[in-house]
Scaffold this active site. Structure first.
Site, PDB file in Angstrom:
ATOM      1  N   ASN A 173       2.972 -13.243  12.302  1.00 39.12           N
ATOM      2  CA  ASN A 173       4.264 -13.847  12.622  1.00 39.12           C
ATOM      3  C   ASN A 173       5.082 -12.810  13.387  1.00 39.12           C
ATOM      4  O   ASN A 173       5.571 -11.849  12.798  1.00 39.12           O
ATOM      5  CB  ASN A 173       4.981 -14.241  11.316  1.00 39.12           C
ATOM      6  CG  ASN A 173       6.421 -14.660  11.562  1.00 39.12           C
ATOM      7  OD1 ASN A 173       6.795 -15.011  12.678  1.00 39.12           O
ATOM      8  ND2 ASN A 173       7.238 -14.624  10.504  1.00 39.12           N
ATOM      9  N   LYS A 202       7.913 -13.141  14.624  1.00 42.22           N
ATOM     10  CA  LYS A 202       9.362 -13.349  14.495  1.00 42.22           C
ATOM     11  C   LYS A 202       9.974 -13.306  15.908  1.00 42.22           C
ATOM     12  O   LYS A 202       9.303 -13.684  16.862  1.00 42.22           O
ATOM     13  CB  LYS A 202       9.984 -12.299  13.575  1.00 42.22           C
ATOM     14  CG  LYS A 202       9.184 -12.077  12.289  1.00 42.22           C
ATOM     15  CD  LYS A 202       9.942 -11.238  11.307  1.00 42.22           C
ATOM     16  CE  LYS A 202       9.022 -10.854  10.175  1.00 42.22           C
ATOM     17  NZ  LYS A 202       9.737 -10.521   8.968  1.00 42.22           N
ATOM     18  N   HIS A 222      10.166 -20.510   6.227  1.00 45.75           N
ATOM     19  CA  HIS A 222      10.125 -19.040   6.129  1.00 45.75           C
ATOM     20  C   HIS A 222      11.421 -18.562   5.473  1.00 45.75           C
ATOM     21  O   HIS A 222      12.496 -19.094   5.744  1.00 45.75           O
ATOM     22  CB  HIS A 222       9.959 -18.430   7.531  1.00 45.75           C
ATOM     23  CG  HIS A 222       9.686 -16.960   7.487  1.00 45.75           C
ATOM     24  ND1 HIS A 222      10.689 -16.027   7.302  1.00 45.75           N
ATOM     25  CD2 HIS A 222       8.529 -16.274   7.554  1.00 45.75           C
ATOM     26  CE1 HIS A 222      10.139 -14.814   7.281  1.00 45.75           C
ATOM     27  NE2 HIS A 222       8.833 -14.940   7.429  1.00 45.75           N
ATOM     28  N   GLU A 262      13.341 -16.221   6.074  1.00 46.51           N
ATOM     29  CA  GLU A 262      14.415 -15.884   7.027  1.00 46.51           C
ATOM     30  C   GLU A 262      15.106 -17.148   7.540  1.00 46.51           C
ATOM     31  O   GLU A 262      16.295 -17.134   7.829  1.00 46.51           O
ATOM     32  CB  GLU A 262      13.851 -15.035   8.176  1.00 46.51           C
ATOM     33  CG  GLU A 262      13.511 -13.620   7.692  1.00 46.51           C
ATOM     34  CD  GLU A 262      12.587 -12.826   8.607  1.00 46.51           C
ATOM     35  OE1 GLU A 262      12.291 -11.672   8.260  1.00 46.51           O
ATOM     36  OE2 GLU A 262      12.145 -13.356   9.643  1.00 46.51           O
ATOM     37  N   GLU A 299       5.881 -15.682  -0.373  1.00 51.98           N
ATOM     38  CA  GLU A 299       6.643 -14.643   0.318  1.00 51.98           C
ATOM     39  C   GLU A 299       7.907 -14.347  -0.482  1.00 51.98           C
ATOM     40  O   GLU A 299       8.966 -14.942  -0.230  1.00 51.98           O
ATOM     41  CB  GLU A 299       7.057 -15.141   1.699  1.00 51.98           C
ATOM     42  CG  GLU A 299       5.917 -15.383   2.639  1.00 51.98           C
ATOM     43  CD  GLU A 299       6.231 -14.823   4.024  1.00 51.98           C
ATOM     44  OE1 GLU A 299       7.239 -15.222   4.603  1.00 51.98           O
ATOM     45  OE2 GLU A 299       5.469 -13.960   4.486  1.00 51.98           O
ATOM     46  N   GLY A 326       9.690  -7.548   5.271  1.00 50.60           N
ATOM     47  CA  GLY A 326      10.295  -6.718   6.307  1.00 50.60           C
ATOM     48  C   GLY A 326      10.774  -5.361   5.833  1.00 50.60           C
ATOM     49  O   GLY A 326      10.925  -4.443   6.622  1.00 50.60           O
ATOM     50  N   SER A 344       5.363  -7.239   3.829  1.00 49.36           N
ATOM     51  CA  SER A 344       5.048  -5.838   4.135  1.00 49.36           C
ATOM     52  C   SER A 344       3.565  -5.496   3.998  1.00 49.36           C
ATOM     53  O   SER A 344       3.220  -4.413   3.539  1.00 49.36           O
ATOM     54  CB  SER A 344       5.898  -4.904   3.252  1.00 49.36           C
ATOM     55  OG  SER A 344       7.271  -5.139   3.479  1.00 49.36           O
TER      56      SER A 344
END
Ligand code: PEP
Length: 278
Positions: free
Chosen positions: A7, A9, A92, A94, A160, A166, A198
């Site tokens: 991903n 991002k 996701h 985020e 996740e 991150g 991570s």
């Protein structure tokens, strides 16, 4: 087969695409690998993959819940398919935390993806506050309920935990196992559950070596061809049951793991059976 999905991002540029994708192609990566790119790069990536007859799966990081219409700035599932996407991330962390995506919105996006024949990688995970308050499982249950009744070969779940994304903190093997087994308990043993948070070349073996882990979702490390390849090679070795020295070490925390993943260059990652129909 253990899947590795990158991903990007909102990172990278067209030059990075033209340097990373050919490197991945040279390594013979196949159907167990996915790349979720920013929208503007999908068309170029599709051309590169198609020209090489690659089985790497192209994906997007988001989609609209609507099929078409006056939704300025949005991209529909059908448009993603036109540009060669096979998979799409939904929910996701985020998107949930920064763009206010609610459970209802993710439900509609899941529906849109599945309806269009895309393979959603549905992201679920608890916040640090939920974990510390003992509410992690309840938080997940509410999200997992959206997939009740959907055949397990139509999607994957990515666990996740938002506190692990991150920031360089990776969940321990025990954390991951516990939550993956919980997800499989709720949705069925055949559910594909990926871990994201991570994952790097140096700790991939500790994650991918767990039986409950069917693959990984990789953010920042997907922006480096060598890191990403190292993770893919580790996934391949774990899928083939090869002994990995690192896995014999205690798994108190994954982040301190030895930096060597002992990759086997050139081993093709091809396993088409799972992707039947996508
Ligand atoms: C992600 O964005 O899905 C992710 C897992 O990011 P990172 O690997 O950078 O933690």
């Amino acid at each position: 087969m253990k899947m590795v999905i990158g991903n990007w991002k909102m990172n990278g540029n067209i030059d990075l695409l033209h340097s990373i994708v050919p490197t991945l192609l040279q390594d013979g990566l196949g159907a167990a690998v996915g790349l979720c790119l920013p929208y503007p790069y999908l068309s170029a990536a599709h051309s590169l993959l198609k020209a090489a007859r690659s089985q790497i799966k192209l994906g997007a990081q988001n989609l609209s819940e609507h099929p078409f219409g006056g939704y300025t700035g949005e991209i529909s599932a059908a448009m993603l398919k036109e540009f060669g996407c096979k998979l799409v991330l939904v929910g996701h962390p985020e998107r949930r935390s920064m763009y206010g995506e609610t459970r209802d919105v993710t439900a509609s996006k899941l529906h849109a993806a599945l309806g269009a024949g895309l393979y959603p990688v549905y992201c679920v995970g608890e916040t640090l506050a939920q974990r510390e308050g003992g509410l992690a499982r309840q938080a997940m249950l509410d999200e997992l309920a959206l997939l009740a009744g959907v055949p397990s070969d139509r999607y994957a779940v990515a666990y996740e935990p938002s506190w692990a994304i991150g920031g360089g903190v990776t969940a321990t093997g025990a954390d991951i196992n516990e939550m993956h087994l919980f997800i499989k308990d709720v949705l069925g043993a055949g559910t594909r559950v990926l871990y994201g948070g991570s994952v790097k070349g140096h700790n991939a073996a500790q994650v991918l070596g767990l039986d409950s882990v069917d693959g990984v979702l990789v953010g920042n490390a997907a922006l480096s061809a060598s890191e990403f390849l190292s993770i893919c090679r580790t996934a391949n070795r774990c899928a083939h049951g090869e002994p990995i020295e690192l896995l014999k070490k205690p798994r108190a925390g994954l982040i301190d793991a030895d930096a060597g993943a002992h990759p086997l260059p050139g081993m093709p990652l091809i396993d088409g059976a799972f992707w039947r129909g996508f």
